[in-house]
Design an enzyme around this catalytic site. Structure first.
Site, PDB file in Angstrom:
ATOM      1  N   ASP A  19      -2.617  -7.380  -5.477  1.00  0.00           N
ATOM      2  CA  ASP A  19      -3.661  -7.340  -4.446  1.00  0.00           C
ATOM      3  C   ASP A  19      -3.175  -8.266  -3.331  1.00  0.00           C
ATOM      4  O   ASP A  19      -3.095  -9.487  -3.518  1.00  0.00           O
ATOM      5  CB  ASP A  19      -4.984  -7.844  -5.044  1.00  0.00           C
ATOM      6  N   VAL A  20      -2.839  -7.681  -2.167  1.00  0.00           N
ATOM      7  CA  VAL A  20      -2.230  -8.490  -1.100  1.00  0.00           C
ATOM      8  C   VAL A  20      -3.182  -9.556  -0.554  1.00  0.00           C
ATOM      9  O   VAL A  20      -2.741 -10.495   0.107  1.00  0.00           O
ATOM     10  CB  VAL A  20      -1.698  -7.617   0.058  1.00  0.00           C
ATOM     11  N   TYR A  79     -13.318  -2.605  10.775  1.00  0.00           N
ATOM     12  CA  TYR A  79     -11.931  -2.095  10.811  1.00  0.00           C
ATOM     13  C   TYR A  79     -11.310  -2.301  12.197  1.00  0.00           C
ATOM     14  O   TYR A  79     -10.158  -2.729  12.311  1.00  0.00           O
ATOM     15  CB  TYR A  79     -11.975  -0.620  10.438  1.00  0.00           C
ATOM     16  N   GLY A 138       0.830  -1.212   0.000  1.00  0.00           N
ATOM     17  CA  GLY A 138       0.000   0.000   0.000  1.00  0.00           C
ATOM     18  C   GLY A 138       0.859   1.254   0.000  1.00  0.00           C
ATOM     19  O   GLY A 138       0.500   2.265   0.611  1.00  0.00           O
ATOM     20  N   SER A 178      -4.097   0.191  14.574  1.00  0.00           N
ATOM     21  CA  SER A 178      -4.739   1.512  14.644  1.00  0.00           C
ATOM     22  C   SER A 178      -5.269   1.715  16.058  1.00  0.00           C
ATOM     23  O   SER A 178      -5.579   0.733  16.757  1.00  0.00           O
ATOM     24  CB  SER A 178      -5.919   1.558  13.660  1.00  0.00           C
ATOM     25  N   THR A 186     -12.063  -4.501  14.407  1.00  0.00           N
ATOM     26  CA  THR A 186     -11.829  -5.941  14.610  1.00  0.00           C
ATOM     27  C   THR A 186     -10.556  -6.372  13.885  1.00  0.00           C
ATOM     28  O   THR A 186      -9.709  -7.089  14.446  1.00  0.00           O
ATOM     29  CB  THR A 186     -13.038  -6.740  14.082  1.00  0.00           C
ATOM     30  N   ALA A 187     -10.393  -5.922  12.654  1.00  0.00           N
ATOM     31  CA  ALA A 187      -9.189  -6.278  11.881  1.00  0.00           C
ATOM     32  C   ALA A 187      -7.939  -5.723  12.549  1.00  0.00           C
ATOM     33  O   ALA A 187      -6.913  -6.414  12.655  1.00  0.00           O
ATOM     34  CB  ALA A 187      -9.311  -5.755  10.452  1.00  0.00           C
ATOM     35  N   LYS A 188      -8.011  -4.478  13.016  1.00  0.00           N
ATOM     36  CA  LYS A 188      -6.821  -3.854  13.599  1.00  0.00           C
ATOM     37  C   LYS A 188      -6.474  -4.468  14.956  1.00  0.00           C
ATOM     38  O   LYS A 188      -5.288  -4.524  15.327  1.00  0.00           O
ATOM     39  CB  LYS A 188      -7.023  -2.334  13.716  1.00  0.00           C
ATOM     40  N   ARG A 240       0.862   5.666  -1.849  1.00  0.00           N
ATOM     41  CA  ARG A 240       0.539   6.976  -1.264  1.00  0.00           C
ATOM     42  C   ARG A 240       0.513   6.877   0.262  1.00  0.00           C
ATOM     43  O   ARG A 240       0.700   5.794   0.826  1.00  0.00           O
ATOM     44  CB  ARG A 240      -0.817   7.450  -1.789  1.00  0.00           C
TER      45      ARG A 240
HETATM   46  P1  NAP Z   1      -4.401   5.262   2.194  1.00  0.00           P
HETATM   47  O1  NAP Z   1      -3.925   6.648   1.916  1.00  0.00           O
HETATM   48  O2  NAP Z   1      -5.811   4.912   1.885  1.00  0.00           O
HETATM   49  O3  NAP Z   1      -3.403   4.239   1.440  1.00  0.00           O
HETATM   50  C1  NAP Z   1      -3.630   2.861   1.493  1.00  0.00           C
HETATM   51  C2  NAP Z   1      -3.009   2.235   0.264  1.00  0.00           C
HETATM   52  O4  NAP Z   1      -3.257   0.804   0.318  1.00  0.00           O
HETATM   53  C3  NAP Z   1      -3.631   2.739  -1.044  1.00  0.00           C
HETATM   54  O5  NAP Z   1      -2.615   3.081  -1.973  1.00  0.00           O
HETATM   55  C4  NAP Z   1      -4.456   1.549  -1.505  1.00  0.00           C
HETATM   56  O6  NAP Z   1      -4.579   1.427  -2.911  1.00  0.00           O
HETATM   57  C5  NAP Z   1      -3.629   0.393  -0.983  1.00  0.00           C
HETATM   58  N1  NAP Z   1      -4.387  -0.850  -0.950  1.00  0.00           N
HETATM   59  C6  NAP Z   1      -5.692  -1.024  -0.603  1.00  0.00           C
HETATM   60  N2  NAP Z   1      -6.054  -2.311  -0.754  1.00  0.00           N
HETATM   61  C7  NAP Z   1      -4.967  -2.974  -1.204  1.00  0.00           C
HETATM   62  C8  NAP Z   1      -4.729  -4.318  -1.578  1.00  0.00           C
HETATM   63  N3  NAP Z   1      -5.686  -5.248  -1.487  1.00  0.00           N
HETATM   64  N4  NAP Z   1      -3.483  -4.666  -2.022  1.00  0.00           N
HETATM   65  C9  NAP Z   1      -2.517  -3.735  -2.140  1.00  0.00           C
HETATM   66  N5  NAP Z   1      -2.686  -2.433  -1.806  1.00  0.00           N
HETATM   67  C10 NAP Z   1      -3.901  -2.056  -1.359  1.00  0.00           C
HETATM   68  O7  NAP Z   1      -4.193   4.861   3.736  1.00  0.00           O
HETATM   69  P2  NAP Z   1      -3.198   5.446   4.868  1.00  0.00           P
HETATM   70  O8  NAP Z   1      -3.946   6.458   5.638  1.00  0.00           O
HETATM   71  O9  NAP Z   1      -1.871   5.758   4.306  1.00  0.00           O
HETATM   72  O10 NAP Z   1      -3.123   4.147   5.821  1.00  0.00           O
HETATM   73  C11 NAP Z   1      -2.094   3.180   5.724  1.00  0.00           C
HETATM   74  C12 NAP Z   1      -2.303   2.128   6.813  1.00  0.00           C
HETATM   75  O11 NAP Z   1      -2.316   2.765   8.086  1.00  0.00           O
HETATM   76  C13 NAP Z   1      -3.613   1.360   6.687  1.00  0.00           C
HETATM   77  O12 NAP Z   1      -3.431   0.017   7.079  1.00  0.00           O
HETATM   78  C14 NAP Z   1      -4.503   2.083   7.672  1.00  0.00           C
HETATM   79  O13 NAP Z   1      -5.549   1.261   8.115  1.00  0.00           O
HETATM   80  C15 NAP Z   1      -3.515   2.425   8.760  1.00  0.00           C
HETATM   81  N6  NAP Z   1      -3.927   3.543   9.613  1.00  0.00           N
HETATM   82  C16 NAP Z   1      -4.140   4.784   9.071  1.00  0.00           C
HETATM   83  C17 NAP Z   1      -4.530   5.819   9.914  1.00  0.00           C
HETATM   84  C18 NAP Z   1      -4.775   7.229   9.417  1.00  0.00           C
HETATM   85  O14 NAP Z   1      -5.198   8.077  10.215  1.00  0.00           O
HETATM   86  N7  NAP Z   1      -4.519   7.542   8.166  1.00  0.00           N
HETATM   87  C19 NAP Z   1      -4.724   5.594  11.277  1.00  0.00           C
HETATM   88  C20 NAP Z   1      -4.524   4.301  11.775  1.00  0.00           C
HETATM   89  C21 NAP Z   1      -4.119   3.289  10.926  1.00  0.00           C
HETATM   90  P3  NAP Z   1      -5.849   2.084  -3.677  1.00  0.00           P
HETATM   91  O15 NAP Z   1      -5.624   3.548  -3.608  1.00  0.00           O
HETATM   92  O16 NAP Z   1      -5.731   1.567  -5.084  1.00  0.00           O
HETATM   93  O17 NAP Z   1      -7.068   1.647  -2.953  1.00  0.00           O
END
Ligand code: NAP
Length: 253
Positions: A63-64, A154, A13, A142, A156-158, A16
């Site tokens: 796709d992971v 979400y 992922g 998270s 539950t997964a985290k 971005r």
């Molecule tokens: P994000 O901007 O939505 O980026 C997530 C990336 O994962 C996207 O590029 C997405 O691709 C990719 N992705 C989704 N499904 C996938 C799959 N099946 N296989 C491969 N790649 C996939 O999210 P983020 O905010 O950077 O978050 C990153 C991680 O931190 C996540 O696990 C999130 O749950 C966790 N987190 C984030 C926050 C927060 O506040 N941002 C807080 C706690 C935890 P697409 O764009 O093509 O969908």
């Protein structure tokens, strides 16, 4: 044992957000980085940023949550960059809804990406780490693991990822592999921008509201998480395993 000089890191992922910042940070720490995301073309910006800084990176579309694609991604990184000795399970999706409105598809897709995806990528990558006698896995949990309205799937997964982390730490420790988790609070990314949109707020107002309950008085940035990944991956953290660190500007968001 220390890491091999030609070892690679995989960040899922990482087209971005937090994943992109983490990929760049690990590249500056000296790793060749497999930039894995759903669409290989979307990985181009992260790869160019790493290369512009003098690092090495490879865009990999996968796709992971698909077993064959997860295995193929790990094999490609091993063949083209070197054995992956670091894996950051960061890919994520949100499908928020109150329980009574949550569809089976919303439940399954969140479980598939976070839990099944982390399982499949870790199972494929551990071979390279155990063979080398050194490895690092970092899972993205998270603060939602502690419970969050509208996120039954979400959270539950985290929370599940925390149990996964602790069990892998027990199983892989004797091979020189540490496994830890980071539980971010509010980090400004496209994921949180999408949440703002869902609740009908501008992202600026949403951020202001979030900052109001964050003790250090600012939003989290992707680099805050990348720095913590870098700590877990470093040699100095070799005796830290099975831990969950909340990176939330306070005890929890
Ligand atoms: P994000 O901007 O939505 O980026 C997530 C990336 O994962 C996207 O590029 C997405 O691709 C990719 N992705 C989704 N499904 C996938 C799959 N099946 N296989 C491969 N790649 C996939 O999210 P983020 O905010 O950077 O978050 C990153 C991680 O931190 C996540 O696990 C999130 O749950 C966790 N987190 C984030 C926050 C927060 O506040 N941002 C807080 C706690 C935890 P697409 O764009 O093509 O969908």
């Amino acid at each position: 044992m220390t890491r091999s000089p030609r070892s690679a890191a995989i960040v899922t992922g990482s087209a971005r957000g937090i994943g992109a910042a983490t990929a760049r940070r690990l590249a500056s720490d000296g790793f060749a980085v497999g930039v894995v995301d759903l669409d290989e073309k979307q990985c181009a910006d992260t790869v160019s940023a790493i290369e512009a800084d003098g690092g090495r990176a490879l865009a990999v579309g996968a796709d992971v949550s698909d077993a064959e694609q997860a295995q193929a991604a790990v094999t490609r990184v091993a063949d083209e960059l070197g054995p992956p000795q670091v894996l950051v399970n960061n890919a994520g999706v949100i499908r928020d809804n109150m329980l009574f409105k949550m569809s089976e598809q919303d439940w399954d897709s969140v479980m598939d990406v976070h839990l099944r995806g982390s399982f499949l990528m870790s199972r494929a990558a551990q071979k390279h780490m155990t063979e080398a006698g050194w490895g690092r896995i970092v899972n993205l949990s998270s603060t939602s693991a502690l419970g969050n309205r509208g996120q039954a799937n979400y959270s539950t997964a985290k929370a599940g990822l925390q149990g996964f982390t602790k069990t892998l730490a027990i199983e892989l420790g004797k091979f020189g592999v540490t496994v830890n988790a980071i539980a971010p609070g509010f980090i400004a990314t496209e994921m949180t921008a999408a949440t703002a949109e869902r609740v009908g707020m501008s992202f600026e107002d949403f951020k202001e509201a979030a900052i109001g309950s964050i003790p250090v008085g600012r939003e989290g940035r992707p680099e805050d998480i990348a720095n913590t990944v870098s700590f877990f991956v470093g040699e100095q953290a070799g005796f830290v395993s099975g831990q969950v660190i909340y990176v939330a500007g306070g005890p929890k968001a």
